[in-house]
Design a protein around this motif. Structure first.
Motif, short mmCIF file in Angstrom:
data_model
loop_
_atom_site.label_atom_id
_atom_site.label_comp_id
_atom_site.label_asym_id
_atom_site.label_seq_id
_atom_site.Cartn_x
_atom_site.Cartn_y
_atom_site.Cartn_z
N ARG A 115 -0.41 10.32 -4.87
CA ARG A 115 0.43 9.04 -4.92
C ARG A 115 0.53 8.47 -3.50
NH1 ARG A 115 6.44 8.24 -7.53
NH2 ARG A 115 6.52 5.88 -6.97
N VAL A 116 0.07 7.33 -3.47
CA VAL A 116 0.59 6.69 -2.31
C VAL A 116 2.05 6.11 -2.14
CG1 VAL A 116 0.22 4.57 -0.68
CG2 VAL A 116 -1.65 5.80 -1.68
N TYR A 117 2.88 6.79 -1.39
CA TYR A 117 4.48 6.50 -1.44
C TYR A 117 4.87 5.35 -0.20
CZ TYR A 117 4.95 10.86 -4.03
OH TYR A 117 4.99 11.60 -5.26
N TRP A 118 3.91 5.04 0.58
CA TRP A 118 4.44 4.23 1.45
C TRP A 118 3.08 3.69 2.13
CZ3 TRP A 118 3.78 4.87 7.18
CH2 TRP A 118 4.71 3.87 7.80
N ALA A 119 3.14 2.37 2.76
CA ALA A 119 2.38 1.57 3.40
C ALA A 119 2.67 0.47 4.34
CB ALA A 119 1.07 1.09 2.34
N ASP A 120 2.19 0.48 5.37
CA ASP A 120 2.64 -0.48 6.49
C ASP A 120 1.40 -1.08 7.35
OD1 ASP A 120 4.50 -2.37 7.44
OD2 ASP A 120 5.63 -0.78 8.58
N ALA A 121 1.58 -2.34 7.92
CA ALA A 121 0.51 -3.02 8.72
C ALA A 121 1.21 -2.58 10.04
CB ALA A 121 0.63 -4.23 8.71
N VAL A 122 0.22 -2.26 10.88
CA VAL A 122 0.55 -1.68 12.58
C VAL A 122 -0.28 -2.30 13.37
CG1 VAL A 122 1.28 0.63 11.93
CG2 VAL A 122 -0.97 0.39 12.36
N PRO A 123 0.13 -2.46 14.45
CA PRO A 123 -0.56 -3.14 15.44
C PRO A 123 -1.99 -2.88 15.71
CG PRO A 123 1.56 -2.89 16.68
CD PRO A 123 1.42 -2.07 15.08
N GLY A 124 -3.03 -3.74 16.19
CA GLY A 124 -4.36 -3.38 16.16
C GLY A 124 -5.24 -3.52 14.98
N ASP A 125 -4.91 -4.39 14.07
CA ASP A 125 -5.56 -4.55 12.83
C ASP A 125 -5.39 -3.18 12.11
OD1 ASP A 125 -6.08 -7.26 12.82
OD2 ASP A 125 -7.75 -6.99 14.07
N GLY A 126 -4.28 -2.59 12.03
CA GLY A 126 -4.40 -1.43 11.24
C GLY A 126 -3.30 -1.26 10.14
N ILE A 127 -3.66 -0.18 9.12
CA ILE A 127 -2.64 0.02 7.92
C ILE A 127 -2.47 1.60 7.97
CG2 ILE A 127 -2.62 -0.03 5.54
CD1 ILE A 127 -4.15 -2.52 5.39
N VAL A 128 -1.32 1.95 8.09
CA VAL A 128 -0.97 3.41 7.79
C VAL A 128 -0.44 3.47 6.42
CG1 VAL A 128 0.60 5.21 8.68
CG2 VAL A 128 -0.36 3.47 10.24
N ILE A 129 -0.99 4.46 5.65
CA ILE A 129 -0.47 4.81 4.39
C ILE A 129 -0.15 6.26 4.33
CG2 ILE A 129 -2.13 2.97 3.30
CD1 ILE A 129 -3.73 5.41 2.30
N ALA A 130 0.87 6.70 3.74
CA ALA A 130 1.40 7.94 3.39
C ALA A 130 1.16 8.23 1.99
CB ALA A 130 2.79 8.25 3.93
N MET A 131 0.46 9.60 1.91
CA MET A 131 0.43 10.16 0.15
C MET A 131 0.45 11.40 0.13
SD MET A 131 -3.72 9.52 -0.23
CE MET A 131 -4.64 10.45 0.86
N ALA A 132 0.68 12.00 -1.13
CA ALA A 132 0.86 13.29 -1.35
C ALA A 132 0.31 13.75 -2.60
CB ALA A 132 2.57 13.57 -1.22
N GLN A 133 -0.12 14.94 -2.88
CA GLN A 133 -0.59 15.43 -4.33
C GLN A 133 0.77 15.68 -5.04
OE1 GLN A 133 -0.67 18.35 -6.28
NE2 GLN A 133 -2.70 17.49 -7.28
N GLN A 134 0.89 15.31 -6.15
CA GLN A 134 2.14 15.13 -6.75
C GLN A 134 2.48 16.58 -7.09
OE1 GLN A 134 0.86 11.57 -9.19
NE2 GLN A 134 3.16 11.37 -9.16
N GLU A 135 1.60 17.60 -7.38
CA GLU A 135 2.05 19.03 -7.79
C GLU A 135 2.47 19.80 -6.54
OE1 GLU A 135 -0.58 20.43 -10.77
OE2 GLU A 135 -0.22 19.18 -12.03
N SER A 136 1.24 20.08 -5.49
CA SER A 136 1.40 20.66 -4.57
C SER A 136 2.41 20.24 -3.37
CB SER A 136 -0.01 21.22 -4.02
OG SER A 136 -0.34 20.05 -3.43
#
Length: 430
Positions: A115-136
């Protein structure tokens, strides 16, 4: 922002009974027509075109508004193993008479059960996403090229916060030692890291958005104040002798570190030196946070207790409240449990100044002096309103045709789930 007063949306009633029998479904259709006429009436004359769009992803998808793009995490068509795709859509920028149907710019596969929990645009035409496996709970933070979706880097851990050039990450693994780390946002180079045996991690930002301090409450009862530039421990408070095996969490509010110990004791410490200022007993507190000039303790059994930050004395308590969602120096917008009713209350006493009625909040990821909320009419759409803590009535600002709820707002857009399962996108009125 120009505010359009759309008036009050009254409860819909069935049309008066008639002598002749209606066709099957006639009453239901009549109610829908009445609702539609009501929305048109309160909205006024509709413009010939507006910036709006449909993201055709269907049920089971999550949506993120990220800079100039809209990201969705959707089940991959034709697969039954839980495979998913992260898709990027362009932000709608032109006005049209009917909603534009967006098409993906790129797609990236996401493993099953992630599941992707968080996403944001960052300088330099970038996107940062944070995700985790839901069981582990094994987590990862990725930087993508916003233009192509190509992965630039991937590091273990969930991003808690991204700054101009850095990101703060923590891991949540049950099987390996956990770590709190700061990385360079451009290259993922580790700037510092520390072992993390934490029950909670919180941080305080300066007015310019920079990170000022990090506070960690460990599972063995210790409190640490961390320097965000170096990862060094500025101050450390050992666990009390009678609390070494107790449950503890810590939050930052102004110049205080506020602890909840064993769910029943609030302790206020100075950020500088971790000197105790006061302690108070509360009934099963789940958290304590700043709410304007006060502290708010959320009660595990439901309700809210408002505390004087100078002394720890209880100012008032209300077991019917879910939370205070926005505050100013005098008043707060309160959400009631079970009813979705919103009201403006005074911070000093909790007295209700005005009841706004049942609304569903629009999730917002940036500060604003008001709350966006929707009220839906089945099969027709939703009225969008602004509500602030001043005690003024809710101000209706738009009508979102086909919207059924599950709304969020960011960067001048509002997105809501549609009745057919897709997402609708609208530009907020100026």
């Amino acid at each position: 922002m120009t505010v359009i007063d759309l008036g009050e949306l009254t409860e819909l009633t069935d049309p008066p009974a008639r002598q002749r029998r209606s066709r099957p479904g006639g009453r239901r259709m009549a109610a829908v027509v009445v609702a539609l006429i009501t929305l048109i009436a309160v909205a006024g004359a509709a413009p010939s075109g507006r910036i709006h769009a449909i993201v055709p992803v269907g049920l089971g998808s999550d949506l993120f508004i990220v800079g100039d793009q809209i990201l969705t995490l959707s089940p991959r068509p034709g697969f039954t193993d839980g495979s998913q795709d992260l898709l990027a859509y362009p932000r709608p920028v032109r006005a049209t008479a009917v909603p534009q149907r967006l098409t993906p710019l790129w797609r990236m596969p996401i493993p099953p059960q992630h599941r992707v929990y968080w996403a944001d645009a960052v300088p330099g035409d970038g996107i940062v996403i944070a995700m985790a496996q839901q069981e582990s709970r094994v987590s990862a933070t990725l930087r993508l090229d916003a233009r192509t979706g190509q992965e630039r880097w991937r590091v273990p851990g969930m991003a808690m916060l991204d700054l101009t050039d850095r990101a703060l990450l923590r891991t949540f693994s049950d099987s390996t030692p956990n770590v709190l780390r700061m990385i360079d946002l451009d290259t993922a180079r580790e700037l510092w890291s520390m072992p993390l045996s934490a029950a909670s991690v919180d941080y305080r930002q300066r007015d310019d958005g920079g990170l000022d301090v990090i506070v960690v409450a460990t599972i063995d009862g210790e409190v640490q104040v961390i320097d965000p530039d170096t990862g060094a421990v500025r101050h450390r408070l050992p666990a009390p002798d009678d609390q070494r095996s107790g449950y503890q969490q810590a939050w930052l509010s102004g110049d205080l570190v506020t602890l909840v110990r064993n769910s029943r004791t609030l302790v206020a410490l100075t950020v500088d030196g971790l000197v105790e200022r006061w302690r108070a007993t509360v009934p099963t507190a789940a958290y304590v946070t700043g709410c304007g000039p006060m502290l708010c303790a959320g009660l595990a059994g439901g309700g809210l207790q408002v505390v004087d930050p100078a002394t720890g004395a209880m100012r008032w308590r209300n077991e019917e409240l879910l939370d205070l969602v926005l505050v100013d120096d005098r008043n707060a917008l309160a959400m009631f449990r079970d009813t979705n009713e919103m009201a403006t209350v005074t911070l000093s006493s909790g007295a209700v100044l005005i009841r706004h009625g049942p609304w569903r909040m629009v999730a917002r990821y940036e500060y604003a002096p008001d709350v966006l909320a929707v009220r839906t009419v089945p099969e027709v759409g939703a009225v969008l309103a602004q509500i602030d803590p001043t005690g003024a009535p809710a101000r209706r600002i738009d009508v979102l045709p086909g919207a059924s709820g599950d709304c969020q707002s960011r960067s001048g857009l509002v997105a809501c789930r549609l009745f057919d399962g897709n997402f609708g996108i609208w530009r907020l009125p100026h």
